[in-house]
Motif scaffolding. Structure first.
Motif, PDB file in Angstrom:
ATOM      1  N   TYR A  84      86.231 -14.042  14.962  1.00  0.00           N
ATOM      2  CA  TYR A  84      85.999 -15.162  14.050  1.00  0.00           C
ATOM      3  C   TYR A  84      87.301 -15.897  13.758  1.00  0.00           C
ATOM      4  O   TYR A  84      88.389 -15.337  13.901  1.00  0.00           O
ATOM      5  CB  TYR A  84      85.369 -14.653  12.745  1.00  0.00           C
ATOM      6  CG  TYR A  84      83.994 -14.086  12.966  1.00  0.00           C
ATOM      7  CD1 TYR A  84      82.874 -14.895  12.922  1.00  0.00           C
ATOM      8  CD2 TYR A  84      83.823 -12.742  13.265  1.00  0.00           C
ATOM      9  CE1 TYR A  84      81.603 -14.383  13.153  1.00  0.00           C
ATOM     10  CE2 TYR A  84      82.558 -12.218  13.498  1.00  0.00           C
ATOM     11  CZ  TYR A  84      81.458 -13.041  13.448  1.00  0.00           C
ATOM     12  OH  TYR A  84      80.206 -12.531  13.688  1.00  0.00           O
ATOM     13  N   SER A  85      87.175 -17.133  13.309  1.00  0.00           N
ATOM     14  CA  SER A  85      88.359 -17.941  13.013  1.00  0.00           C
ATOM     15  C   SER A  85      89.006 -17.569  11.685  1.00  0.00           C
ATOM     16  O   SER A  85      90.170 -17.887  11.457  1.00  0.00           O
ATOM     17  CB  SER A  85      88.003 -19.428  13.028  1.00  0.00           C
ATOM     18  OG  SER A  85      86.988 -19.700  12.071  1.00  0.00           O
ATOM     19  N   SER A  86      88.245 -16.899  10.802  1.00  0.00           N
ATOM     20  CA  SER A  86      88.815 -16.470   9.530  1.00  0.00           C
ATOM     21  C   SER A  86      88.095 -15.224   9.024  1.00  0.00           C
ATOM     22  O   SER A  86      86.938 -14.969   9.383  1.00  0.00           O
ATOM     23  CB  SER A  86      88.721 -17.576   8.475  1.00  0.00           C
ATOM     24  OG  SER A  86      87.395 -17.720   8.018  1.00  0.00           O
ATOM     25  N   PHE A  87      88.783 -14.478   8.169  1.00  0.00           N
ATOM     26  CA  PHE A  87      88.193 -13.283   7.575  1.00  0.00           C
ATOM     27  C   PHE A  87      87.003 -13.669   6.693  1.00  0.00           C
ATOM     28  O   PHE A  87      85.973 -13.000   6.698  1.00  0.00           O
ATOM     29  CB  PHE A  87      89.254 -12.526   6.764  1.00  0.00           C
ATOM     30  CG  PHE A  87      88.824 -11.155   6.357  1.00  0.00           C
ATOM     31  CD1 PHE A  87      88.905 -10.095   7.245  1.00  0.00           C
ATOM     32  CD2 PHE A  87      88.328 -10.917   5.081  1.00  0.00           C
ATOM     33  CE1 PHE A  87      88.494  -8.816   6.871  1.00  0.00           C
ATOM     34  CE2 PHE A  87      87.916  -9.651   4.704  1.00  0.00           C
ATOM     35  CZ  PHE A  87      88.006  -8.597   5.600  1.00  0.00           C
ATOM     36  N   THR A  88      87.120 -14.757   5.963  1.00  0.00           N
ATOM     37  CA  THR A  88      86.035 -15.225   5.086  1.00  0.00           C
ATOM     38  C   THR A  88      84.796 -15.556   5.897  1.00  0.00           C
ATOM     39  O   THR A  88      83.680 -15.173   5.521  1.00  0.00           O
ATOM     40  CB  THR A  88      86.490 -16.459   4.281  1.00  0.00           C
ATOM     41  OG1 THR A  88      87.640 -16.100   3.514  1.00  0.00           O
ATOM     42  CG2 THR A  88      85.390 -16.963   3.374  1.00  0.00           C
ATOM     43  N   LEU A  89      84.956 -16.253   6.996  1.00  0.00           N
ATOM     44  CA  LEU A  89      83.824 -16.585   7.864  1.00  0.00           C
ATOM     45  C   LEU A  89      83.174 -15.320   8.408  1.00  0.00           C
ATOM     46  O   LEU A  89      81.943 -15.215   8.460  1.00  0.00           O
ATOM     47  CB  LEU A  89      84.285 -17.493   8.999  1.00  0.00           C
ATOM     48  CG  LEU A  89      83.200 -17.995   9.947  1.00  0.00           C
ATOM     49  CD1 LEU A  89      82.160 -18.821   9.197  1.00  0.00           C
ATOM     50  CD2 LEU A  89      83.822 -18.830  11.052  1.00  0.00           C
ATOM     51  N   MET A  90      83.971 -14.344   8.794  1.00  0.00           N
ATOM     52  CA  MET A  90      83.428 -13.084   9.284  1.00  0.00           C
ATOM     53  C   MET A  90      82.609 -12.394   8.199  1.00  0.00           C
ATOM     54  O   MET A  90      81.501 -11.921   8.451  1.00  0.00           O
ATOM     55  CB  MET A  90      84.552 -12.163   9.749  1.00  0.00           C
ATOM     56  CG  MET A  90      84.061 -10.810  10.258  1.00  0.00           C
ATOM     57  SD  MET A  90      85.393  -9.636  10.564  1.00  0.00           S
ATOM     58  CE  MET A  90      85.909  -9.274   8.888  1.00  0.00           C
ATOM     59  N   GLU A  91      83.128 -12.341   6.977  1.00  0.00           N
ATOM     60  CA  GLU A  91      82.403 -11.711   5.872  1.00  0.00           C
ATOM     61  C   GLU A  91      81.080 -12.415   5.601  1.00  0.00           C
ATOM     62  O   GLU A  91      80.051 -11.772   5.359  1.00  0.00           O
ATOM     63  CB  GLU A  91      83.263 -11.682   4.605  1.00  0.00           C
ATOM     64  CG  GLU A  91      84.387 -10.682   4.661  1.00  0.00           C
ATOM     65  CD  GLU A  91      83.914  -9.239   4.743  1.00  0.00           C
ATOM     66  OE1 GLU A  91      82.859  -8.889   4.181  1.00  0.00           O
ATOM     67  OE2 GLU A  91      84.608  -8.439   5.392  1.00  0.00           O
ATOM     68  N   GLN A  92      81.075 -13.729   5.660  1.00  0.00           N
ATOM     69  CA  GLN A  92      79.837 -14.487   5.472  1.00  0.00           C
ATOM     70  C   GLN A  92      78.834 -14.164   6.574  1.00  0.00           C
ATOM     71  O   GLN A  92      77.644 -13.985   6.314  1.00  0.00           O
ATOM     72  CB  GLN A  92      80.133 -15.993   5.448  1.00  0.00           C
ATOM     73  CG  GLN A  92      80.892 -16.436   4.234  1.00  0.00           C
ATOM     74  CD  GLN A  92      81.399 -17.866   4.329  1.00  0.00           C
ATOM     75  OE1 GLN A  92      81.414 -18.478   5.405  1.00  0.00           O
ATOM     76  NE2 GLN A  92      81.849 -18.400   3.201  1.00  0.00           N
ATOM     77  N   GLU A  93      79.315 -14.078   7.806  1.00  0.00           N
ATOM     78  CA  GLU A  93      78.452 -13.770   8.950  1.00  0.00           C
ATOM     79  C   GLU A  93      77.860 -12.366   8.838  1.00  0.00           C
ATOM     80  O   GLU A  93      76.692 -12.146   9.165  1.00  0.00           O
ATOM     81  CB  GLU A  93      79.231 -13.915  10.256  1.00  0.00           C
ATOM     82  CG  GLU A  93      78.405 -13.719  11.494  1.00  0.00           C
ATOM     83  CD  GLU A  93      77.526 -14.911  11.844  1.00  0.00           C
ATOM     84  OE1 GLU A  93      76.741 -14.767  12.793  1.00  0.00           O
ATOM     85  OE2 GLU A  93      77.623 -15.958  11.194  1.00  0.00           O
ATOM     86  N   ILE A  94      78.639 -11.411   8.356  1.00  0.00           N
ATOM     87  CA  ILE A  94      78.133 -10.049   8.176  1.00  0.00           C
ATOM     88  C   ILE A  94      76.943 -10.066   7.222  1.00  0.00           C
ATOM     89  O   ILE A  94      75.902  -9.449   7.495  1.00  0.00           O
ATOM     90  CB  ILE A  94      79.243  -9.099   7.671  1.00  0.00           C
ATOM     91  CG1 ILE A  94      80.229  -8.800   8.797  1.00  0.00           C
ATOM     92  CG2 ILE A  94      78.646  -7.800   7.125  1.00  0.00           C
ATOM     93  CD1 ILE A  94      81.472  -8.029   8.360  1.00  0.00           C
ATOM     94  N   GLU A  95      77.066 -10.790   6.121  1.00  0.00           N
ATOM     95  CA  GLU A  95      75.963 -10.847   5.143  1.00  0.00           C
ATOM     96  C   GLU A  95      74.734 -11.525   5.722  1.00  0.00           C
ATOM     97  O   GLU A  95      73.603 -11.121   5.438  1.00  0.00           O
ATOM     98  CB  GLU A  95      76.426 -11.529   3.853  1.00  0.00           C
ATOM     99  CG  GLU A  95      77.452 -10.731   3.089  1.00  0.00           C
ATOM    100  CD  GLU A  95      77.047  -9.279   2.836  1.00  0.00           C
ATOM    101  OE1 GLU A  95      75.908  -9.034   2.385  1.00  0.00           O
ATOM    102  OE2 GLU A  95      77.876  -8.378   3.101  1.00  0.00           O
TER     103      GLU A  95
END
Length: 111
Positions: A84-95
């Motif tokens: 992912y391009s950012s940790f925040t984007l990854m966390e959103q995608e996990i949810e």
């Protein structure tokens, strides 16, 4: 959008699954399994533990970018994400992925 687990038998006779969208975008890559039964078992484990956040192992690599792995309760890697391009984007995608992981159907394609 209807996501699904796609199981394929590779040229090496190993089985691998991907969690894909209808447009064939890969959301998760599964490991290689010696038998179809083991591959199906890994998918069943993913579905059963989709909401167990402690099984989502985050990697915040500064060079390659954030990604995650989903492990079994015994610590075996079941699936890996894209980068992912950012940790925040990854966390959103996990949810977003958690309910998708739990409810997607399985389709078997043998090659």
């Amino acid at each position: 959008m209807e996501e699904r687990y796609i199981i394929r038998q590779e040229a090496s006779n190993l089985f691998q699954f991907n969690l894909e969208t209808e447009e064939e975008e890969i959301l998760l890559n599964g490991n290689d399994y010696k038998t179809l039964a083991l591959c199906k078992k890994a998918i069943a484990q993913l579905k059963t533990h989709a909401f167990d956040d402690e099984l989502f192992v985050r990697n915040n690599d500064d060079i390659e970018g954030p990604s995650f792995k989903i492990i079994s309760t015994t610590g075996k890697i079941l699936a890996t994400s894209k980068t992912y391009s950012s940790f925040t984007l990854m966390e959103q995608e996990i949810e977003i992925l958690k309910p998708v992981i739990a409810t997607s159907q399985t389709i078997i394609y043998k090659q």
